[in-house]
Design an enzyme around this catalytic site. Sequence first.
Site, short mmCIF file in Angstrom:
data_model
loop_
_atom_site.label_atom_id
_atom_site.label_comp_id
_atom_site.label_asym_id
_atom_site.label_seq_id
_atom_site.Cartn_x
_atom_site.Cartn_y
_atom_site.Cartn_z
N GLU A 64 55.25 62.94 -33.13
CA GLU A 64 54.85 61.50 -32.94
C GLU A 64 55.02 60.23 -32.98
O GLU A 64 56.52 60.10 -32.56
CB GLU A 64 54.16 62.18 -34.76
CG GLU A 64 53.14 63.79 -35.13
CD GLU A 64 52.31 64.05 -36.16
OE1 GLU A 64 52.26 63.36 -37.09
OE2 GLU A 64 52.18 65.13 -36.38
N ARG A 109 55.02 53.75 -42.88
CA ARG A 109 54.98 55.11 -43.07
C ARG A 109 55.64 55.43 -41.45
O ARG A 109 54.52 55.40 -40.91
CB ARG A 109 54.52 55.44 -44.07
CG ARG A 109 55.02 57.25 -43.89
CD ARG A 109 53.22 57.80 -44.87
NE ARG A 109 52.29 57.85 -44.40
CZ ARG A 109 51.88 58.86 -43.53
NH1 ARG A 109 52.38 59.88 -43.34
NH2 ARG A 109 50.43 58.59 -43.26
#
Length: 516
Positions: free
Chosen positions: A109, A370
């Site tokens: 990711e 994040r």
Amino acid sequence: MARVVVVGSGIAGLVAALRAAERHQVTIVTKGGIADGSTRYAQGGIAAAVFSDDSVADHVADTHRAGAGLNVVEAVEALCGDGPARVRELIALGVAFDRDGNGLARGLEAAHSSARVLHAGGDATGAEIERALDAAVREAGIRVVTGAFLRDVLVSDGAVSGVALRLADGTDTDLDADAVVLATGGWGQLYAHTTNPAIATGDGVAAAYRAGALLADLEFTQFHPTALRLPAADGGARTFLVSEAVRGEGAVLRNARGERFMLDVHPDAELAPRDVVARGIAVEMAAQDGLPVVLDATALGADFLAHRFPTIDAACRAAGIDWSRKPVPVTPAAHYAMGGVATDIHGRTSLPGLFAVGEVACTGAHGANRLASNSLLEGLVFAHRAAEAIGEEWPEPPAWVAEPGLAAAATTELQEGDRPFDRARLQSILWTGAGLHRDRAGLDRAARELAAFRMPEPGEDANLLQLGRLVVASALSREESRGAHFRSDFPLPAAGTPRHTVLAPLSVPTEVTVPC
């Protein structure tokens, strides 16, 4: 044996309850049903350095890189260092992560240097974790009170003494406690477009603030780049998350002309950090008169999409969309709060007896942005640490929250207005003034409009208005662009040591930062 109340039933709340129940008397209270929070909607997965070609050090470095210099070092080390052991404990509890011919399957990711993200059910990771933890809680015989709204955290003699609840039948009741663990999630419902469920109204953050706990970094809300807008049953529209893992598998973003515009924005293109991709999409949408960009996953093929992303595939097909044949329109949406109730690495807040874990908390681990798939890990790791710390001596807040000699906050309160509260209007104000792109004029306008509202009766709307005002005030105080906070009037990071915004109770910041 301490009396412990855990408020919330996502990964953070259930893990905290399970660990605390080994030594204490535990009650879980949750606003909806036990599985109604954000955890079960988590598609992307959970990141941990569990593979032989990966390392905790690399995971730490990736987390710092995504966090834009604002991460608290010891929180990142705790998050990534404890991660592998905590994930193995999930497996032991019965979480069925996906597997391939080599054992555990893994995905790549955005902003990760290694494929370290574990998934379950393709894109149903959160639902599988919630299922296993729910079963474990039931097996442990832990008391669960559903349909219980957190009205307030109760304080006596400077320490937490319990919680005030409104039950599903409309009656009010108090639960006494020696320790309260907030695991109530974030504040996605502040914004007109969000991937969060309807219950994400920031109740725990607001209650902690009213009780006297310090808050930190409320200006940092992460906007997920790719949310699909689908028709809703009421004739409106609903936002459905399209996992970052879709881009990790090779899907690309295209503008109205069919061009891959992210190639010109960042070297990692579609796999750049989320704030970069979200702002890139917003700029491209503005350049094409507000038309959404599209996510093109057609090269992946129908069979692969149905197998790898069954939840997204089913949602698309239920809406009459075949995303294997045609790119789907996507827009950014509010997704995750990096700020919240300020804590140390054991979930301890500035108020003795009050813990905060998961999205409701601000440990500093995420910094200003994040890293993908660190959210489930955050709930898992810090819930375990908080449960272990129940009953221990309460320390002073960590240095990043209360550096000696620096003011924690200003104390100027906004005057109450007389305009009736309107949630849809509040969400529009926050989206426009404190969304992806911010500047002083827009934030000042948002502050004035929010100040004009009359505070509603205690409940979700009151929490949203209180937090909306604090988010805007925090964004005004940060005169720089960093991570998820972008100010067009201050487009670069400020020089010097990055600083956290800390808010003391019943205050709004003017210049209220303390150094990392």
